[in-house]
Motif scaffolding. Structure first.
Motif, PDB file in Angstrom:
ATOM      1  N   SER A   1       0.803  -1.259  -0.056  1.00 59.87           N
ATOM      2  CA  SER A   1      -0.024   0.042  -0.119  1.00 59.87           C
ATOM      3  C   SER A   1       1.140   1.132  -0.035  1.00 59.87           C
ATOM      4  O   SER A   1       1.960   1.305   0.399  1.00 59.87           O
ATOM      5  CB  SER A   1      -1.068  -0.004   1.313  1.00 59.87           C
ATOM      6  OG  SER A   1      -0.083   0.380   2.222  1.00 59.87           O
ATOM      7  N   ALA A   2       0.346   2.361  -0.618  1.00 56.97           N
ATOM      8  CA  ALA A   2       0.950   3.531  -0.594  1.00 56.97           C
ATOM      9  C   ALA A   2       1.625   3.944   0.904  1.00 56.97           C
ATOM     10  O   ALA A   2       2.666   4.611   1.128  1.00 56.97           O
ATOM     11  CB  ALA A   2       0.033   4.602  -1.105  1.00 56.97           C
TER      12      ALA A   2
ATOM     13  N   VAL B   1       7.323  11.216   4.010  1.00 56.25           N
ATOM     14  CA  VAL B   1       7.063  10.785   2.790  1.00 56.25           C
ATOM     15  C   VAL B   1       5.844  10.263   2.596  1.00 56.25           C
ATOM     16  O   VAL B   1       4.931  10.008   3.323  1.00 56.25           O
ATOM     17  CB  VAL B   1       7.874   9.213   3.008  1.00 56.25           C
ATOM     18  CG1 VAL B   1       7.855   8.447   1.682  1.00 56.25           C
ATOM     19  CG2 VAL B   1       9.470   9.500   3.545  1.00 56.25           C
ATOM     20  N   ARG B   2       5.415  10.582   1.258  1.00 55.90           N
ATOM     21  CA  ARG B   2       4.139  10.538   0.700  1.00 55.90           C
ATOM     22  C   ARG B   2       4.476   9.819  -0.653  1.00 55.90           C
ATOM     23  O   ARG B   2       5.012  10.347  -1.684  1.00 55.90           O
ATOM     24  CB  ARG B   2       3.659  11.894   0.747  1.00 55.90           C
ATOM     25  CG  ARG B   2       3.110  12.334   1.672  1.00 55.90           C
ATOM     26  CD  ARG B   2       2.466  13.827   1.858  1.00 55.90           C
ATOM     27  NE  ARG B   2       2.600  14.472   2.878  1.00 55.90           N
ATOM     28  CZ  ARG B   2       1.627  14.818   3.686  1.00 55.90           C
ATOM     29  NH1 ARG B   2       0.450  14.765   3.253  1.00 55.90           N
ATOM     30  NH2 ARG B   2       1.758  15.353   5.047  1.00 55.90           N
TER      31      ARG B   2
ATOM     32  N   THR C   1       7.193   0.123 -10.517  1.00 61.10           N
ATOM     33  CA  THR C   1       7.617   1.307  -9.702  1.00 61.10           C
ATOM     34  C   THR C   1       6.558   2.054  -9.363  1.00 61.10           C
ATOM     35  O   THR C   1       5.411   1.959  -9.486  1.00 61.10           O
ATOM     36  CB  THR C   1       8.588   2.150 -10.889  1.00 61.10           C
ATOM     37  OG1 THR C   1       7.558   2.579 -11.745  1.00 61.10           O
ATOM     38  CG2 THR C   1       9.624   1.396 -11.509  1.00 61.10           C
ATOM     39  N   GLN C   2       6.886   2.963  -8.110  1.00 59.28           N
ATOM     40  CA  GLN C   2       6.300   3.962  -7.619  1.00 59.28           C
ATOM     41  C   GLN C   2       7.149   5.000  -7.032  1.00 59.28           C
ATOM     42  O   GLN C   2       8.079   4.740  -6.611  1.00 59.28           O
ATOM     43  CB  GLN C   2       5.506   3.371  -6.578  1.00 59.28           C
ATOM     44  CG  GLN C   2       4.526   4.154  -5.842  1.00 59.28           C
ATOM     45  CD  GLN C   2       3.427   4.749  -6.831  1.00 59.28           C
ATOM     46  OE1 GLN C   2       3.563   5.865  -7.440  1.00 59.28           O
ATOM     47  NE2 GLN C   2       2.430   3.954  -7.378  1.00 59.28           N
ATOM     48  N   ASP C   3       6.670   6.307  -7.299  1.00 62.94           N
ATOM     49  CA  ASP C   3       7.241   7.491  -6.830  1.00 62.94           C
ATOM     50  C   ASP C   3       6.915   7.883  -5.628  1.00 62.94           C
ATOM     51  O   ASP C   3       5.646   7.870  -5.226  1.00 62.94           O
ATOM     52  CB  ASP C   3       7.269   8.685  -7.932  1.00 62.94           C
ATOM     53  CG  ASP C   3       8.211   8.320  -9.280  1.00 62.94           C
ATOM     54  OD1 ASP C   3       9.053   7.444  -9.098  1.00 62.94           O
ATOM     55  OD2 ASP C   3       8.030   9.183 -10.025  1.00 62.94           O
ATOM     56  N   CYS C   4       7.695   8.234  -4.604  1.00 56.68           N
ATOM     57  CA  CYS C   4       7.336   8.820  -3.300  1.00 56.68           C
ATOM     58  C   CYS C   4       8.213  10.164  -3.265  1.00 56.68           C
ATOM     59  O   CYS C   4       9.328  10.464  -3.589  1.00 56.68           O
ATOM     60  CB  CYS C   4       7.904   7.901  -2.345  1.00 56.68           C
ATOM     61  SG  CYS C   4       6.975   6.149  -2.378  1.00 56.68           S
TER      62      CYS C   4
ATOM     63  N   ALA D   1       5.521   4.050   2.060  1.00 57.61           N
ATOM     64  CA  ALA D   1       5.931   5.469   2.539  1.00 57.61           C
ATOM     65  C   ALA D   1       6.789   5.167   3.949  1.00 57.61           C
ATOM     66  O   ALA D   1       7.850   5.736   4.176  1.00 57.61           O
ATOM     67  CB  ALA D   1       4.632   6.509   2.698  1.00 57.61           C
ATOM     68  N   ALA D   2       6.075   4.193   4.762  1.00 58.34           N
ATOM     69  CA  ALA D   2       6.726   3.991   6.009  1.00 58.34           C
ATOM     70  C   ALA D   2       8.220   3.412   5.678  1.00 58.34           C
ATOM     71  O   ALA D   2       8.934   3.541   6.349  1.00 58.34           O
ATOM     72  CB  ALA D   2       5.926   3.236   6.900  1.00 58.34           C
ATOM     73  N   GLU D   3       8.175   2.270   4.821  1.00 57.78           N
ATOM     74  CA  GLU D   3       9.527   1.713   4.482  1.00 57.78           C
ATOM     75  C   GLU D   3      10.396   2.773   3.893  1.00 57.78           C
ATOM     76  O   GLU D   3      11.692   2.640   4.314  1.00 57.78           O
ATOM     77  CB  GLU D   3       9.170   0.511   3.835  1.00 57.78           C
ATOM     78  CG  GLU D   3       8.369  -0.593   4.529  1.00 57.78           C
ATOM     79  CD  GLU D   3       8.447  -1.954   3.900  1.00 57.78           C
ATOM     80  OE1 GLU D   3       9.906  -2.022   3.219  1.00 57.78           O
ATOM     81  OE2 GLU D   3       7.894  -2.849   3.749  1.00 57.78           O
TER      82      GLU D   3
END
Length: 170
Positions: free
Chosen positions: A29-30, A51-52, A64-67, A34-36
């Motif tokens: 999950s997002a 972090v979001r 992939t995912q951008d934070c 973010a927590a990791e």
């Protein structure tokens, strides 16, 4: 001509360049991502890391995912890429990514510091924070005259701090 070292992204307190994570099965999950990511890039002292992530990280190889990672006023994009699928969930690596506009502003400041007469710089894409990665840019004088080619290349990465060099081409 000198080729200055440029600081494209702040957040020097961060300690890791490439970090691995992933602890749940299937998609991450997002909020979990973010927590990791926050755990991978701790700030120094009393600074808080915010972090979001844009969405969940799919549990498939290459996803992939951008934070967005913020420490005080410094903001850097971090891209998480799944490198391994396992029963424990997706394992991923992260790298900082410098937006094309930020690369252009950094190159513009360096060119002006080196006493070139430049009105604007535009870069064609973002710059992934991996040593040797590069992006093509164009520099134009203030009067709109002939544009010059510039290549911005990642020289060094320390945590979230991406350092680049520029080179005039053509």
């Amino acid at each position: 001509m000198r080729r200055p070292l440029l600081r494209a992204a702040g957040l020097a307190p961060a300690l890791l360049l490439v970090a691995c994570g992933g602890t749940t099965t299937g998609d991450l999950s997002a909020d979990a991502l973010a927590a990791e990511v926050a755990a991978l890039y701790p700030a120094a002292g009393d600074a808080r890391v915010d972090v979001r992530c844009a969405g969940p990280l799919a549990g498939e190889l290459g996803a992939t995912q951008d934070c967005r990672v913020a420490v005080r006023r410094d903001v850097v994009t971090v891209r998480a890429t799944v490198t391994e699928e396992s029963d424990e969930g997706p394992m991923f690596e992260t790298v900082p990514v410098v937006a094309a506009g930020r690369v252009a502003r950094t190159v513009l400041r360096a060119l002006v510091a080196d006493e070139y007469v430049v009105g604007e710089v535009a870069c064609e894409a973002e710059l992934v924070g991996v040593v040797g990665e590069s992006v093509a840019c164009r520099a134009a004088p203030p009067d709109g005259g002939r544009r010059a080619g510039v290549t911005a290349t990642v020289h060094r990465v320390e945590g979230l701090d991406v350092r680049i060099r520029y080179r005039l081409v053509g």
